[in-house]
Design a protein around this motif. Sequence first.
Motif, PDB file in Angstrom:
ATOM      1  N   LYS A  16      41.383  34.709  38.340  1.00 50.51           N
ATOM      2  CA  LYS A  16      40.534  35.854  37.987  1.00 50.51           C
ATOM      3  C   LYS A  16      39.951  36.568  39.201  1.00 50.51           C
ATOM      4  O   LYS A  16      39.287  37.585  39.059  1.00 50.51           O
ATOM      5  N   THR A  17      40.185  36.023  40.398  1.00 55.48           N
ATOM      6  CA  THR A  17      39.673  36.651  41.621  1.00 55.48           C
ATOM      7  C   THR A  17      40.755  36.616  42.702  1.00 55.48           C
ATOM      8  O   THR A  17      41.690  35.806  42.637  1.00 55.48           O
ATOM      9  N   LEU A  18      40.593  37.466  43.698  1.00 56.29           N
ATOM     10  CA  LEU A  18      41.521  37.443  44.834  1.00 56.29           C
ATOM     11  C   LEU A  18      41.488  36.089  45.526  1.00 56.29           C
ATOM     12  O   LEU A  18      42.522  35.567  45.947  1.00 56.29           O
ATOM     13  N   LEU A  40      47.228  40.165  39.155  1.00 55.40           N
ATOM     14  CA  LEU A  40      46.706  40.426  40.498  1.00 55.40           C
ATOM     15  C   LEU A  40      46.256  41.882  40.615  1.00 55.40           C
ATOM     16  O   LEU A  40      45.199  42.172  41.178  1.00 55.40           O
ATOM     17  N   GLU A  87      45.122  43.776  38.254  1.00 52.36           N
ATOM     18  CA  GLU A  87      43.850  43.904  37.529  1.00 52.36           C
ATOM     19  C   GLU A  87      42.685  43.412  38.386  1.00 52.36           C
ATOM     20  O   GLU A  87      41.620  44.023  38.412  1.00 52.36           O
ATOM     21  N   VAL A  88      42.895  42.312  39.083  1.00 52.82           N
ATOM     22  CA  VAL A  88      41.846  41.768  39.957  1.00 52.82           C
ATOM     23  C   VAL A  88      41.526  42.758  41.070  1.00 52.82           C
ATOM     24  O   VAL A  88      40.361  43.004  41.383  1.00 52.82           O
ATOM     25  N   GLN A 147      39.322  45.715  40.007  1.00 52.77           N
ATOM     26  CA  GLN A 147      37.944  45.427  39.561  1.00 52.77           C
ATOM     27  C   GLN A 147      36.938  45.834  40.610  1.00 52.77           C
ATOM     28  O   GLN A 147      37.111  45.789  41.753  1.00 52.77           O
TER      29      GLN A 147
END
Length: 61
Positions: A12-14, A55, A57-58, A61
């Motif tokens: 959900k995050t880089l 990726l 989408e992350v 954000q």
Amino acid sequence: MKKDEPPLNFPKTLEEFEYAFNEKGQLRHTKTGEPFVFNYREDLHRWNQKRYEALGEVILQ
């Protein structure tokens, strides 16, 4: 999900993807310094595409 395909659960995050942007604005793997690799899992195009989209989408954000 197709038979023999891994679950479509992605970070959900880089940081969880283990990617970061370097000083030149290039997306690089935090451990290897290599650019993003689309074909992370050979012969799993759909899974690789979903990983790529996750990726993206992350990053947005």
